[in-house]
Design an enzyme around this catalytic site. Sequence first.
Site, PDB file in Angstrom:
ATOM      1  N   TYR A 173       6.364 -14.225  20.948  1.00  0.00           N
ATOM      2  CA  TYR A 173       7.381 -13.834  20.084  1.00  0.00           C
ATOM      3  C   TYR A 173       8.746 -14.021  20.707  1.00  0.00           C
ATOM      4  CZ  TYR A 173      10.855 -10.384  17.600  1.00  0.00           C
ATOM      5  OH  TYR A 173      11.737  -9.858  16.982  1.00  0.00           O
TER       6      TYR A 173
ATOM      7  N   ARG B 161      15.684  13.442  26.365  1.00  0.00           N
ATOM      8  CA  ARG B 161      15.531  11.978  26.697  1.00  0.00           C
ATOM      9  C   ARG B 161      14.318  12.090  27.280  1.00  0.00           C
ATOM     10  NH1 ARG B 161      17.333  11.077  31.387  1.00  0.00           N
ATOM     11  NH2 ARG B 161      19.610  11.315  30.741  1.00  0.00           N
TER      12      ARG B 161
ATOM     13  N   ASP C  34       0.507  -7.453  23.202  1.00  0.00           N
ATOM     14  CA  ASP C  34       1.124  -7.246  22.146  1.00  0.00           C
ATOM     15  C   ASP C  34       0.383  -7.305  20.842  1.00  0.00           C
ATOM     16  OD1 ASP C  34       3.090  -7.150  19.973  1.00  0.00           O
ATOM     17  OD2 ASP C  34       4.569  -8.179  20.978  1.00  0.00           O
TER      18      ASP C  34
ATOM     19  N   LYS D  18       6.750  -2.584  12.277  1.00  0.00           N
ATOM     20  CA  LYS D  18       5.865  -3.534  11.550  1.00  0.00           C
ATOM     21  C   LYS D  18       4.848  -2.462  10.733  1.00  0.00           C
ATOM     22  CE  LYS D  18       8.557  -6.660  13.249  1.00  0.00           C
ATOM     23  NZ  LYS D  18       8.177  -7.391  14.524  1.00  0.00           N
TER      24      LYS D  18
END
Length: 396
Positions: A97, A45, A169, A194
């Site tokens: 967004y 992790r 972003d 994306k």
Amino acid sequence: MSTTTQIIHSIPVDPLTGAISVPIYQTSTFVQEAPGVNKGFDYARTNNPTRQVLENLVAELEGGSTGAAFASGLSAIDAVVKLLKTGDEIIAVDDIYGGAFRLFTQIYEKFGITVNYVDATSAENVFNAITPKTKLIWIETPTNPTLKISDIAAIAKIAKASNCWLCVDNTFASPALQKPLTLGADIVVHSATKYLGGHSDLIAGIVVTKEKELGERIKFIQNASGAILSPFDSWLVIRGIETLPLRIKQHCASAQQVADFLEQHPDVDKVYYPGLKSHINHDIALKQSKGFGGIVSFTLKNDTEEAAIQFVTATKLFKLAESLGGIKSLLCHPANMTHKSIPAEKRRAAGVADSLIRLSIGLEEAEDLIADLEQVFQQLQLKQNLFETNHTITIK
Ligand SMILES: *Cc1c(COP(=O)(O)O)cnc(C)c1O
């Protein structure tokens, strides 16, 4: 050195075996020689060699010091908001967004973090919204789906002068076109789902910080909250990034051709593409990015939801789906899909008309994509003519 060469050669050959492809370290833990004595990894992790290659790669690509890979774009955004505390304020771009809007309003407002939404295409609006409590400015450029552009360098200056962070972003542009950290931003986030991944086959997110100290805080949050990207998905994003500049070049070239085609089409009302001279922010797009991206939006002369729905269900190559940035061209109808939860009046005021259609231009040949759009326009005209003929007959 060109970005393409830089990317290909900053992906290291495996030092242990010479493997030219980054190995997928599918492990949860790492054996220690003595307590605390290890080879740089103790628990997956906290750190994983495959994820680390991806994180360093994106950090280098964005011109930052530190990268952190997350399980989704939204968990990357979430990690940045966790830098704040109760009482802090965020100034965010108004057509942010939808998932970020939901996170801010439905999760973080109840913890006392408030968000002030402004039209960030004017840096002055951002400046006027600053208060002593402002801690973070959040912009997306280009925005979704009308592709508005904000001046990153101008807003970065405002952030510096006001002692707050600017987070960009950068999902729609990708670092192949635009590097916000080199323009003065402090943090970049990506939905790697994306363009970075590029093949519509994973969900992933990235945070990159300019400064090491801020990067360490993000890494702490990444480990403490635990929304990490898996080794296999890290590997897929690395493989996607290897062809990023090449893909983006083609996405841009085809998108420009499609936008030009749409702009001269008699059945189209408005076309939104930053590469068009008619785009309201064309000049600033030209100044701060190397290209205009692969997303094109447009509205129909027949500005009705019915016409748009007929359109998006009649294409053959463009597939009807949310998301963007993959090999296959996609289209969507924001009024009924991504922006459905926004009241119609508010949505229209934000420029998302009833008939607005968003295209994500894939890697098919542009002429085939244009032919696909043209056959839909012809079908719709045929239906319209038929309707008018029938109508005339009934009147008689
Ligand atoms: C898709 C998207 C996100 C969210 O990313 P996920 O990977 O779906 O969690 C954030 N910002 C923008 C601009 C996006 O397009």
